[in-house]
Scaffold this motif. Structure first.
Motif, PDB file in Angstrom:
ATOM      1  N   UNK B 198       0.827  -1.205   0.000  1.00 38.47           N
ATOM      2  CA  UNK B 198       0.000   0.000   0.000  1.00 38.47           C
ATOM      3  C   UNK B 198       0.859   1.253   0.000  1.00 38.47           C
ATOM      4  N   UNK B 199       1.978   1.217   0.756  1.00 38.53           N
ATOM      5  CA  UNK B 199       2.875   2.371   0.773  1.00 38.53           C
ATOM      6  C   UNK B 199       3.518   2.570  -0.591  1.00 38.53           C
ATOM      7  N   UNK B 200       3.900   1.458  -1.239  1.00 42.21           N
ATOM      8  CA  UNK B 200       4.507   1.556  -2.574  1.00 42.21           C
ATOM      9  C   UNK B 200       3.504   2.127  -3.573  1.00 42.21           C
ATOM     10  N   UNK B 201       2.253   1.638  -3.489  1.00 40.60           N
ATOM     11  CA  UNK B 201       1.226   2.127  -4.416  1.00 40.60           C
ATOM     12  C   UNK B 201       0.959   3.612  -4.184  1.00 40.60           C
ATOM     13  N   UNK B 202       0.950   4.002  -2.901  1.00 45.32           N
ATOM     14  CA  UNK B 202       0.694   5.408  -2.577  1.00 45.32           C
ATOM     15  C   UNK B 202       1.818   6.296  -3.110  1.00 45.32           C
ATOM     16  N   UNK B 203       3.052   5.789  -2.970  1.00 45.80           N
ATOM     17  CA  UNK B 203       4.207   6.547  -3.454  1.00 45.80           C
ATOM     18  C   UNK B 203       4.147   6.690  -4.976  1.00 45.80           C
ATOM     19  N   UNK B 204       3.816   5.578  -5.651  1.00 46.67           N
ATOM     20  CA  UNK B 204       3.729   5.616  -7.115  1.00 46.67           C
ATOM     21  C   UNK B 204       2.649   6.601  -7.561  1.00 46.67           C
ATOM     22  N   UNK B 205       1.506   6.581  -6.847  1.00 43.74           N
ATOM     23  CA  UNK B 205       0.407   7.495  -7.184  1.00 43.74           C
ATOM     24  C   UNK B 205       0.825   8.950  -6.970  1.00 43.74           C
ATOM     25  N   UNK B 206       1.571   9.186  -5.878  1.00 40.19           N
ATOM     26  CA  UNK B 206       2.024  10.552  -5.604  1.00 40.19           C
ATOM     27  C   UNK B 206       2.964  11.026  -6.709  1.00 40.19           C
ATOM     28  N   UNK B 207       3.865  10.131  -7.141  1.00 42.54           N
ATOM     29  CA  UNK B 207       4.801  10.498  -8.217  1.00 42.54           C
ATOM     30  C   UNK B 207       4.041  10.786  -9.502  1.00 42.54           C
ATOM     31  N   UNK B 209       0.960  11.747  -9.787  1.00 40.48           N
ATOM     32  CA  UNK B 209       0.203  12.990  -9.612  1.00 40.48           C
ATOM     33  C   UNK B 209       1.108  14.201  -9.812  1.00 40.48           C
ATOM     34  N   UNK B 210       2.337  14.107  -9.270  1.00 41.14           N
ATOM     35  CA  UNK B 210       3.277  15.224  -9.431  1.00 41.14           C
ATOM     36  C   UNK B 210       3.668  15.382 -10.893  1.00 41.14           C
ATOM     37  N   UNK B 211       3.872  14.238 -11.581  1.00 42.26           N
ATOM     38  CA  UNK B 211       4.238  14.316 -12.998  1.00 42.26           C
ATOM     39  C   UNK B 211       3.116  14.940 -13.822  1.00 42.26           C
ATOM     40  N   UNK B 212       1.855  14.540 -13.476  1.00 44.85           N
ATOM     41  CA  UNK B 212       0.699  15.133 -14.182  1.00 44.85           C
ATOM     42  C   UNK B 212       0.661  16.642 -13.967  1.00 44.85           C
ATOM     43  N   UNK B 213       0.888  17.057 -12.706  1.00 51.49           N
ATOM     44  CA  UNK B 213       0.851  18.487 -12.393  1.00 51.49           C
ATOM     45  C   UNK B 213       1.955  19.234 -13.137  1.00 51.49           C
ATOM     46  N   UNK B 214       3.169  18.612 -13.201  1.00 52.85           N
ATOM     47  CA  UNK B 214       4.282  19.238 -13.930  1.00 52.85           C
ATOM     48  C   UNK B 214       3.947  19.391 -15.401  1.00 52.85           C
ATOM     49  N   UNK B 215       3.335  18.317 -15.973  1.00 54.83           N
ATOM     50  CA  UNK B 215       2.985  18.343 -17.389  1.00 54.83           C
ATOM     51  C   UNK B 215       1.915  19.420 -17.654  1.00 54.83           C
ATOM     52  N   UNK B 216       0.923  19.474 -16.763  1.00 49.94           N
ATOM     53  CA  UNK B 216      -0.139  20.475 -16.930  1.00 49.94           C
ATOM     54  C   UNK B 216       0.439  21.881 -16.839  1.00 49.94           C
ATOM     55  N   UNK B 217       1.356  22.092 -15.872  1.00 50.30           N
ATOM     56  CA  UNK B 217       1.961  23.420 -15.711  1.00 50.30           C
ATOM     57  C   UNK B 217       2.776  23.780 -16.947  1.00 50.30           C
ATOM     58  N   UNK B 218       3.495  22.785 -17.497  1.00 56.05           N
ATOM     59  CA  UNK B 218       4.319  23.066 -18.672  1.00 56.05           C
ATOM     60  C   UNK B 218       3.439  23.408 -19.882  1.00 56.05           C
TER      61      UNK B 218
END
Lengths: 60, 386
Positions: B198-207, B209-218
């Motif tokens: 569950x911690x691994x899945x949460x970490x992957x989801x957080x990464x 989400x951050x990548x999506x946000x970076x892409x949207x910002x770009x």
């Protein structure tokens, strides 16, 4: 006249070997009583001094 | 400013390579406590004579204390550093053995465990204080150094227990603890496994989400801004130039080719200001005090500052945009200011991503901070990166 700088590891190595030779000579002539407990720190210090000299010369 | 710098230099304990005899430890401590280095050197020699502890403390301090300004070779990584470290260790060991044979000695049960703990602890501490992630080929060396540190500390404990005749009792305790751990492990294994997954899945989801946000910002900063400019442009040549520039930038971004991570912050801010000036026909003045290398985080700072400049150019009522960047003690502040009519930051609609994602969100994702202050006299965006 330009003075050539001595090679630090060679200089320290030579001095260390000369020092070790002196210690062994003194032991041979019964001037000192050399045992393992006395010789081990001397040998370690000799190796340490040579390693430090080699390391410092590589840094320079 | 000078006072702030003095406070910083006074609070940090650093080696002084400019006045060193060996590693600059004594000179660094003398600088810190404001006394003559000779006093500290005499104290270290006295401590060394009284059982050799001074040598051990000096060696540990040499490893742990960071170098002050003026040292050319990087700490620990330069050529010959392994030989010097081994040599110093052998010299220290020889002195300890010499003191032992001369009878200037506390006890085997105390000194040898202390030496092992000091060496192992120094190795572990040094590895843990390295902030940057080592390259792949250096990771094996890092792991082996950490392993050696752990082994030395365990050996110290074993030597101490053996010397105090407590090894058998300790072995029984360790055995009991091991049995309890195995029993608990077998009982709780499914839950532990689920928790780890569950911690691994949460970490992957957080990464993700951050990548999506970076892409949207770009995309917001590049494609959407260009499309907005295209809508306002009258000249077909200007539209074509905007489209070509955007295509080049987008292709480079998609293929991972980017030259933004090279160079310095000040020149990157000036380049961004020139781009905004050209695209929006508004004067953008940049003043930079201090500078830093561009990396992933400062690259994000430049992107956030660029977005703030674009906003100032678009909504600043045609007033000149001023950018002030200051880098000091590893911290960078960037202020982007305009003299426009201002706006209410709280009243910005949810679907507008400029300030929320491209500035504030981007800075927070890179451990920075952004704040927007606006009044009828203008708007100021402050960006801070530690």
């Amino acid at each position: 006249m330009r003075v050539r700088r001595p090679d630090l590891p060679s200089l320290v190595g030579g001095l260390v070997i000369a020092g070790l030779g002196t210690v062994l000579l003194l032991d041979q002539s019964d001037a000192i009583d050399l045992r393992f407990g006395t010789f081990a720190p001397i040998a370690l210090a000799a190796m340490g001094a040579i390693l430090v000299a080699v390391g410092l010369s590589r840094r320079a | 400013m000078g006072e702030a710098m003095a406070t910083t230099s006074a609070s940090a304990l650093r080696r002084d390579p400019t006045r060193r005899i060996l590693g600059g430890v004594c000179a660094g401590i003398a600088e810190r406590v404001d006394v003559d280095p000779l006093v500290i050197r005499v104290a270290f020699i006295a401590a060394a004579m009284a059982g050799g502890l001074g040598f051990v403390v000096y060696a540990v301090a040499w490893i742990l204390m960071p170098a002050g300004a003026g040292e050319a070779a990087p700490r620990g990584g330069g050529p010959g550093s392994v030989e010097v470290a081994l040599g110093v260790a052998l010299l220290a060991l020889s002195l300890l053995l010499a003191f032992r044979s001369l009878g200037i000695w506390f006890s085997d049960a105390i000194v040898w465990p202390l030496v092992l703990v000091a060496a192992g602890g120094a190795l572990l501490w040094r590895q843990s204080t390295r902030q940057e992630r080592a390259p792949r080929k250096e990771r094996a060396a890092t792991v082996s150094r950490t392993g050696l540190g752990v082994a030395l500390v365990i050996a110290a404990g074993l030597v101490f227990l053996q010397a105090t005749s407590s090894l058998t009792a300790a072995r029984d305790v360790v055995l009991a603890v091991l049995v309890v751990v195995i029993v608990l492990g077998v009982i709780f294994a499914p839950w532990i496994l689920r928790l780890v997954r569950s911690l691994s899945a949460e970490r992957a989801e957080r990464i993700r989400s951050q990548e999506r946000a970076e892409m949207a910002a770009h995309l917001h900063d590049s494609v959407l801004q260009t499309l907005a400019l295209v809508q306002r442009a009258d000249d077909p040549k200007q539209v074509s130039a905007l489209a070509r520039r955007q295509e080049r930038e987008l292709r480079a971004w998609l293929s991972g080719r980017t030259d933004k991570a090279e160079g310095r912050l000040a020149s990157a801010l000036e380049d961004a200001a020139a781009e905004v000036e050209e695209a929006h026909r508004v004067e953008v003045d940049v003043v930079a005090v201090g500078d830093r290398e561009l990396d992933e985080r400062s690259d994000a700072l430049v992107a956030a500052a660029r977005e703030a400049m674009v906003n100032a150019a678009k909504f600043g009522g045609g007033s000149a945009v001023s950018v002030y960047a200051e880098t000091q003690d590893g911290k960078t502040h960037v202020f982007v200011r305009d003299r426009g009519p201002g706006f209410d930051p709280a009243g910005v609609p949810e679907d507008r991503r400029g300030i929320r994602e491209s500035i504030v969100g981007r800075m927070e994702r890179h451990d920075g901070r952004a704040s927007v202050t606006s009044s009828s006299d203008g708007t100021e965006v402050e960006l801070m990166l530690g």
